[in-house]
Scaffold this motif. Structure first.
Motif, PDB file in Angstrom:
ATOM      1  N   GLU A  91       0.805  -1.292  -0.011  1.00 13.80           N
ATOM      2  CA  GLU A  91      -0.083  -0.140   0.085  1.00 13.80           C
ATOM      3  C   GLU A  91       0.848   1.383   0.035  1.00 13.80           C
ATOM      4  OE1 GLU A  91       0.764  -1.028   4.245  1.00 13.80           O
ATOM      5  OE2 GLU A  91       0.076  -2.373   2.654  1.00 13.80           O
ATOM      6  N   LEU A  92       1.912   0.992  -0.028  1.00 17.24           N
ATOM      7  CA  LEU A  92       3.031   2.271   0.155  1.00 17.24           C
ATOM      8  C   LEU A  92       3.360   2.873  -1.367  1.00 17.24           C
ATOM      9  CD1 LEU A  92       5.692   1.112   2.681  1.00 17.24           C
ATOM     10  CD2 LEU A  92       3.949   2.667   3.086  1.00 17.24           C
ATOM     11  N   SER A  93       3.330   4.244  -1.239  1.00 15.65           N
ATOM     12  CA  SER A  93       3.885   4.736  -2.515  1.00 15.65           C
ATOM     13  C   SER A  93       5.109   4.173  -2.973  1.00 15.65           C
ATOM     14  CB  SER A  93       3.651   6.114  -2.403  1.00 15.65           C
ATOM     15  OG  SER A  93       4.871   6.655  -1.634  1.00 15.65           O
ATOM     16  N   PRO A  94       5.666   4.489  -4.400  1.00 13.21           N
ATOM     17  CA  PRO A  94       6.680   4.076  -4.600  1.00 13.21           C
ATOM     18  C   PRO A  94       8.027   4.679  -3.907  1.00 13.21           C
ATOM     19  CG  PRO A  94       5.712   4.354  -6.607  1.00 13.21           C
ATOM     20  CD  PRO A  94       4.651   4.827  -5.365  1.00 13.21           C
ATOM     21  N   PHE A  95       7.665   5.723  -3.681  1.00 11.12           N
ATOM     22  CA  PHE A  95       9.023   6.771  -2.638  1.00 11.12           C
ATOM     23  C   PHE A  95       8.782   6.029  -1.486  1.00 11.12           C
ATOM     24  CE2 PHE A  95       9.849  10.122   0.082  1.00 11.12           C
ATOM     25  CZ  PHE A  95      11.195  10.446  -0.403  1.00 11.12           C
ATOM     26  N   ASP A  96       7.771   5.816  -0.866  1.00 11.31           N
ATOM     27  CA  ASP A  96       7.982   5.231   0.463  1.00 11.31           C
ATOM     28  C   ASP A  96       8.324   3.925   0.499  1.00 11.31           C
ATOM     29  OD1 ASP A  96       7.165   7.592   1.895  1.00 11.31           O
ATOM     30  OD2 ASP A  96       4.884   6.837   1.868  1.00 11.31           O
ATOM     31  N   GLN A  97       7.998   3.064  -0.468  1.00  9.21           N
ATOM     32  CA  GLN A  97       8.724   1.713  -0.578  1.00  9.21           C
ATOM     33  C   GLN A  97      10.122   1.816  -0.686  1.00  9.21           C
ATOM     34  OE1 GLN A  97       6.985  -0.456  -4.241  1.00  9.21           O
ATOM     35  NE2 GLN A  97       4.838  -0.861  -2.772  1.00  9.21           N
ATOM     36  N   GLY A  98      10.841   2.589  -1.373  1.00  7.31           N
ATOM     37  CA  GLY A  98      11.921   2.744  -1.573  1.00  7.31           C
ATOM     38  C   GLY A  98      12.719   3.131  -0.185  1.00  7.31           C
ATOM     39  N   LEU A  99      11.856   4.023   0.696  1.00  9.99           N
ATOM     40  CA  LEU A  99      12.427   4.377   2.105  1.00  9.99           C
ATOM     41  C   LEU A  99      12.399   3.030   3.019  1.00  9.99           C
ATOM     42  CD1 LEU A  99      10.617   7.824   2.720  1.00  9.99           C
ATOM     43  CD2 LEU A  99      12.835   7.440   2.314  1.00  9.99           C
ATOM     44  N   TRP A 100      11.153   2.640   2.859  1.00 17.78           N
ATOM     45  CA  TRP A 100      11.102   1.154   3.544  1.00 17.78           C
ATOM     46  C   TRP A 100      12.180   0.208   3.501  1.00 17.78           C
ATOM     47  CZ3 TRP A 100      10.517  -3.891   3.523  1.00 17.78           C
ATOM     48  CH2 TRP A 100       9.737  -4.523   4.539  1.00 17.78           C
ATOM     49  N   ARG A 101      12.379  -0.016   2.183  1.00 19.13           N
ATOM     50  CA  ARG A 101      13.532  -0.903   1.675  1.00 19.13           C
ATOM     51  C   ARG A 101      14.850  -0.545   2.394  1.00 19.13           C
ATOM     52  NH1 ARG A 101      17.327  -2.991  -1.315  1.00 19.13           N
ATOM     53  NH2 ARG A 101      16.952  -4.854  -2.653  1.00 19.13           N
ATOM     54  N   SER A 102      15.087   0.536   2.133  1.00 16.80           N
ATOM     55  CA  SER A 102      16.428   0.960   2.540  1.00 16.80           C
ATOM     56  C   SER A 102      16.494   0.841   4.119  1.00 16.80           C
ATOM     57  CB  SER A 102      16.617   2.906   2.319  1.00 16.80           C
ATOM     58  OG  SER A 102      16.798   2.770   0.922  1.00 16.80           O
TER      59      SER A 102
END
Length: 127
Positions: A91-102
């Motif tokens: 459900e995260l935006s692509p930007f937030d998915q990148g932050l989450w992954r990092s």
């Protein structure tokens, strides 16, 4: 993760204001903490960064428990991608998915370096 051209990059979320405090809800601290602004108490909600970090810590702790070992391990990018693919909130935006992954990787690495915080075992993090 494939490289994107500048025109395809996702811009960061806009800044928000609570009272006199200007913050970025996707990146700034404090995460889900109560703050007092004037006479009012407000909560800054937990961001993708904090969720990714906490999930990384818990995932590594769970990995160690499941493998009945106390020796932390480090993963390479392919191994991280395999685990993250199953845990990343869709459900995260692509930007937030990148932050989450990092920050998942940061959390996992903190366990490896033996500098992880104590995380309540009853916390609502699905692994």
């Amino acid at each position: 993760m494939p490289r994107r051209s500048r025109s395809e990059e996702v811009p960061p979320p806009p800044l928000q204001i609570i009272g006199d405090l200007i913050y970025s809800p996707g990146t700034d601290i404090p995460f889900g903490k109560q703050i007092r602004i004037g006479l009012t108490e407000r909560t800054i909600y937990e961001s993708a960064i904090e969720k990714g970090y906490r999930t990384g810590v818990r995932a590594h702790q769970t990995f160690l428990k499941d493998h009945q070992t106390t020796t932390p391990i480090m993963l390479d990018d392919r191994q991280f991608s395999m685990i993250i693919r199953h845990l990343l909130p869709q459900e995260l935006s692509p930007f937030d998915q990148g932050l989450w992954r990092s920050f998942f990787i940061v959390g996992w690495t903190c366990v490896y370096l033996d500098i992880e915080p104590t995380i309540d075992k009853d916390e609502d993090i699905d692994l």
